[in-house]
Write a protein that holds these residues in place. Structure first.
Motif, mmCIF file in Angstrom:
data_model
loop_
_atom_site.group_PDB
_atom_site.id
_atom_site.type_symbol
_atom_site.label_atom_id
_atom_site.label_comp_id
_atom_site.label_asym_id
_atom_site.label_seq_id
_atom_site.Cartn_x
_atom_site.Cartn_y
_atom_site.Cartn_z
ATOM 1 N N THR A 1 29.420 1.363 -67.753
ATOM 2 C CA THR A 1 30.291 1.498 -68.920
ATOM 3 C C THR A 1 29.545 2.230 -70.036
ATOM 4 O OG1 THR A 1 31.486 -0.529 -68.380
ATOM 5 C CG2 THR A 1 31.622 0.235 -70.657
ATOM 6 N N GLU A 2 28.303 1.829 -70.271
ATOM 7 C CA GLU A 2 27.506 2.460 -71.316
ATOM 8 C C GLU A 2 27.175 3.912 -70.956
ATOM 9 O OE1 GLU A 2 24.086 0.071 -72.010
ATOM 10 O OE2 GLU A 2 25.235 -1.713 -72.613
ATOM 11 N N ARG A 3 26.861 4.140 -69.704
ATOM 12 C CA ARG A 3 26.493 5.498 -69.282
ATOM 13 C C ARG A 3 27.680 6.442 -69.384
ATOM 14 N NH1 ARG A 3 25.335 8.561 -64.541
ATOM 15 N NH2 ARG A 3 26.395 7.084 -63.164
ATOM 16 N N ARG A 4 28.848 5.952 -69.004
ATOM 17 C CA ARG A 4 30.056 6.784 -69.086
ATOM 18 C C ARG A 4 30.398 7.116 -70.535
ATOM 19 N NH1 ARG A 4 35.370 6.833 -69.993
ATOM 20 N NH2 ARG A 4 36.789 7.895 -68.545
ATOM 21 N N ALA A 5 30.257 6.114 -71.404
ATOM 22 C CA ALA A 5 30.536 6.348 -72.821
ATOM 23 C C ALA A 5 29.581 7.388 -73.408
ATOM 24 C CB ALA A 5 30.435 5.032 -73.597
ATOM 25 N N TRP A 6 28.337 7.384 -72.949
ATOM 26 C CA TRP A 6 27.339 8.328 -73.453
ATOM 27 C C TRP A 6 27.577 9.736 -72.900
ATOM 28 C CZ3 TRP A 6 24.050 9.464 -77.049
ATOM 29 C CH2 TRP A 6 23.050 10.402 -76.821
ATOM 30 N N ILE A 7 27.814 9.836 -71.590
ATOM 31 C CA ILE A 7 27.947 11.148 -70.952
ATOM 32 C C ILE A 7 29.313 11.770 -71.209
ATOM 33 C CG2 ILE A 7 27.986 12.327 -68.702
ATOM 34 C CD1 ILE A 7 25.941 10.242 -67.739
ATOM 35 N N GLY A 8 30.353 10.939 -71.261
ATOM 36 C CA GLY A 8 31.708 11.446 -71.475
ATOM 37 C C GLY A 8 32.486 11.571 -70.176
ATOM 38 N N LYS A 9 33.787 11.568 -70.286
ATOM 39 C CA LYS A 9 34.679 11.505 -69.135
ATOM 40 C C LYS A 9 34.517 12.681 -68.182
ATOM 41 C CE LYS A 9 39.584 10.619 -68.196
ATOM 42 N NZ LYS A 9 40.892 10.333 -68.839
ATOM 43 N N PHE A 10 34.253 13.855 -68.713
ATOM 44 C CA PHE A 10 34.233 15.060 -67.873
ATOM 45 C C PHE A 10 32.998 15.111 -66.975
ATOM 46 C CE2 PHE A 10 33.545 19.579 -66.950
ATOM 47 C CZ PHE A 10 34.802 19.951 -66.515
ATOM 48 N N TYR A 11 31.840 14.730 -67.518
ATOM 49 C CA TYR A 11 30.598 14.887 -66.766
ATOM 50 C C TYR A 11 30.098 13.591 -66.121
ATOM 51 C CZ TYR A 11 30.232 19.540 -68.761
ATOM 52 O OH TYR A 11 30.475 20.838 -69.100
ATOM 53 N N TYR A 12 30.734 12.467 -66.419
ATOM 54 C CA TYR A 12 30.278 11.200 -65.852
ATOM 55 C C TYR A 12 30.529 11.150 -64.346
ATOM 56 C CZ TYR A 12 30.273 6.312 -64.454
ATOM 57 O OH TYR A 12 30.043 5.144 -63.782
ATOM 58 N N ARG A 13 29.479 10.821 -63.599
ATOM 59 C CA ARG A 13 29.572 10.683 -62.144
ATOM 60 C C ARG A 13 29.188 9.255 -61.768
ATOM 61 N NH1 ARG A 13 25.693 14.191 -60.342
ATOM 62 N NH2 ARG A 13 27.133 15.955 -60.182
ATOM 63 N N PRO B 1 27.948 6.236 -59.489
ATOM 64 C CA PRO B 1 27.079 6.269 -58.305
ATOM 65 C C PRO B 1 27.889 6.365 -57.020
ATOM 66 C CG PRO B 1 26.284 4.637 -59.871
ATOM 67 C CD PRO B 1 27.608 5.116 -60.402
ATOM 68 N N GLY B 2 27.540 7.353 -56.203
ATOM 69 C CA GLY B 2 28.252 7.577 -54.957
ATOM 70 C C GLY B 2 29.541 8.347 -55.104
ATOM 71 N N GLY B 3 29.883 8.751 -56.321
ATOM 72 C CA GLY B 3 31.158 9.420 -56.563
ATOM 73 C C GLY B 3 30.999 10.801 -57.166
ATOM 74 N N GLU B 4 32.056 11.269 -57.810
ATOM 75 C CA GLU B 4 32.096 12.613 -58.373
ATOM 76 C C GLU B 4 32.480 12.584 -59.849
ATOM 77 O OE1 GLU B 4 33.833 15.735 -55.280
ATOM 78 O OE2 GLU B 4 35.181 14.029 -55.558
ATOM 79 N N SER B 5 32.005 13.546 -60.570
ATOM 80 C CA SER B 5 32.484 13.805 -61.928
ATOM 81 C C SER B 5 33.653 14.774 -61.867
ATOM 82 C CB SER B 5 31.368 14.417 -62.778
ATOM 83 O OG SER B 5 31.062 15.731 -62.302
ATOM 84 N N TRP B 6 34.344 14.932 -62.988
ATOM 85 C CA TRP B 6 35.385 15.958 -63.056
ATOM 86 C C TRP B 6 34.770 17.340 -62.819
ATOM 87 C CZ3 TRP B 6 39.699 15.444 -67.263
ATOM 88 C CH2 TRP B 6 40.382 14.232 -67.068
ATOM 89 N N ALA B 7 33.565 17.544 -63.317
ATOM 90 C CA ALA B 7 32.905 18.841 -63.128
ATOM 91 C C ALA B 7 32.669 19.112 -61.647
ATOM 92 C CB ALA B 7 31.584 18.872 -63.898
ATOM 93 N N ASP B 8 32.328 18.064 -60.885
ATOM 94 C CA ASP B 8 32.171 18.227 -59.437
ATOM 95 C C ASP B 8 33.485 18.660 -58.800
ATOM 96 O OD1 ASP B 8 29.488 17.359 -59.482
ATOM 97 O OD2 ASP B 8 30.098 15.256 -59.312
ATOM 98 N N VAL B 9 34.577 18.027 -59.204
ATOM 99 C CA VAL B 9 35.892 18.365 -58.658
ATOM 100 C C VAL B 9 36.262 19.799 -59.042
ATOM 101 C CG1 VAL B 9 38.339 17.758 -58.584
ATOM 102 C CG2 VAL B 9 36.606 15.950 -58.684
ATOM 103 N N ALA B 10 35.910 20.195 -60.260
ATOM 104 C CA ALA B 10 36.209 21.556 -60.713
ATOM 105 C C ALA B 10 35.530 22.596 -59.818
ATOM 106 C CB ALA B 10 35.779 21.745 -62.165
ATOM 107 N N MET B 11 34.337 22.290 -59.321
ATOM 108 C CA MET B 11 33.658 23.219 -58.415
ATOM 109 C C MET B 11 34.440 23.376 -57.117
ATOM 110 S SD MET B 11 29.687 22.061 -59.021
ATOM 111 C CE MET B 11 29.050 23.196 -57.797
ATOM 112 N N ARG B 12 34.985 22.276 -56.611
ATOM 113 C CA ARG B 12 35.832 22.349 -55.413
ATOM 114 C C ARG B 12 37.058 23.217 -55.681
ATOM 115 N NH1 ARG B 12 38.321 17.528 -54.261
ATOM 116 N NH2 ARG B 12 37.215 15.768 -55.142
ATOM 117 N N VAL B 13 37.670 22.962 -56.846
ATOM 118 C CA VAL B 13 38.897 23.670 -57.206
ATOM 119 C C VAL B 13 38.638 25.170 -57.346
ATOM 120 C CG1 VAL B 13 40.555 24.000 -59.091
ATOM 121 C CG2 VAL B 13 40.057 21.691 -58.239
ATOM 122 N N ARG B 14 37.549 25.533 -57.988
ATOM 123 C CA ARG B 14 37.227 26.962 -58.142
ATOM 124 C C ARG B 14 37.121 27.649 -56.777
ATOM 125 N NH1 ARG B 14 35.769 28.485 -63.269
ATOM 126 N NH2 ARG B 14 35.230 26.794 -64.714
ATOM 127 N N ALA B 15 36.506 26.965 -55.820
ATOM 128 C CA ALA B 15 36.348 27.543 -54.480
ATOM 129 C C ALA B 15 37.700 27.740 -53.805
ATOM 130 C CB ALA B 15 35.451 26.647 -53.633
#
Length: 252
Positions: free
Chosen positions: A123-135, A137-151
């Motif tokens: 919870t604290e890490r997500r609040a610090w990093i923000g919704k877009f870049y928070y990943r 553990p074992g999952g993906e951030s929105w930025a990770d998904v954006a890389m898939r989408v660009r491809a």
């Protein structure tokens, strides 16, 4: 001619219903009926997909899709199948795992309340990093998904030149198609997700444009008139695999 995309979020799923119930009852976990790739459409979701099919059937011939590109997740494939049958479309289909829903890692099937209770450090890490870049553990951030989408967008542009592609996928995935096409930044896409998140079976339309800075233009965003016209309930529900997490304000 431009390459065009008709981008559709899947209809309401059983996971959407379970996630909404968990939020309403302030539960820590979401009681989903199956693993995320196997979650099916609800009855309402099937009706939404049929309304989508009627919208597709009513398109002028030169605006109708001639190729399907879909997430492998069952709810997205069902949406395409029901809509295609309703519209009497015979589409060449491509299943692409890059269009799958966001992977939530250890937070999968947890509500925001559950994440706060079980993983306070996240919870604290997500609040610090923000919704877009928070990943998680074992999952993906929105930025990770954006890389898939660009491809995928690059492949559509090169492999489906001058065609119209029906893409059936998920809310965050589809939002990030528009993020890429419009050249949005972190703040803009997060704001849009908060104020104008994609509804179930909602439609976006994109096309290539050499004059545009990104090479793409979004002509329509979050269209749901086909549902309203058919008298079908419009739903804007969290996904079981991308539950709304704790905000910075909540974490304080």
């Amino acid at each position: 001619m431009a390459t065009r995309i008709i981008l559709v979020r899947h209809g309401q799923s059983e996971g959407n219903v379970a996630a909404e119930r968990a939020l309403a009852e302030e539960l820590e976990s979401i009681d989903v009926p199956a693993r995320d790739p196997d979650i099916q459409l609800s009855q309402l979701g099937r009706e939404q997909a049929q309304a989508l099919g009627q919208w597709l059937a009513d398109l002028p011939r030169d605006e109708a899709p001639d190729l399907l590109w879909t997430s492998p997740y069952r709810r997205a494939r069902q949406t395409a199948e029901i809509a295609g049958s309703q519209a009497a479309l015979q589409l060449e289909a491509r299943v692409d795992e890059r269009l799958r829903d966001r992977d939530m890692g250890i937070t999968d099937m947890l509500t925001a309340e559950g994440i706060r209770a079980r993983y306070p450090e996240e919870t604290e890490r997500r609040a610090w990093i923000g919704k877009f870049y928070y990943r998680p553990p074992g999952g993906e951030s929105w930025a990770d998904v954006a890389m898939r989408v660009r491809a995928v967008m690059t492949d559509i542009r090169t492999q489906a030149e001058d065609r119209c592609v029906l893409v059936t996928a998920h809310d965050v995935v589809n939002l990030l198609f528009c993020y890429v096409a419009e050249g949005m930044d972190e703040e803009q896409v997060v704001e849009r997700s908060t104020t104008n998140g994609l509804r179930n079976a909602a439609i976006c339309r994109l096309r290539t444009c050499d004059e545009a800075p990104t090479g793409w233009v979004v002509d329509d965003y979050n269209i749901d008139e086909h549902l309203r016209r058919a008298g079908i309930a419009v739903t804007d529900q969290p996904g079981a695999s991308d539950e709304v997490g704790p905000t910075a304000q909540e974490a304080k």
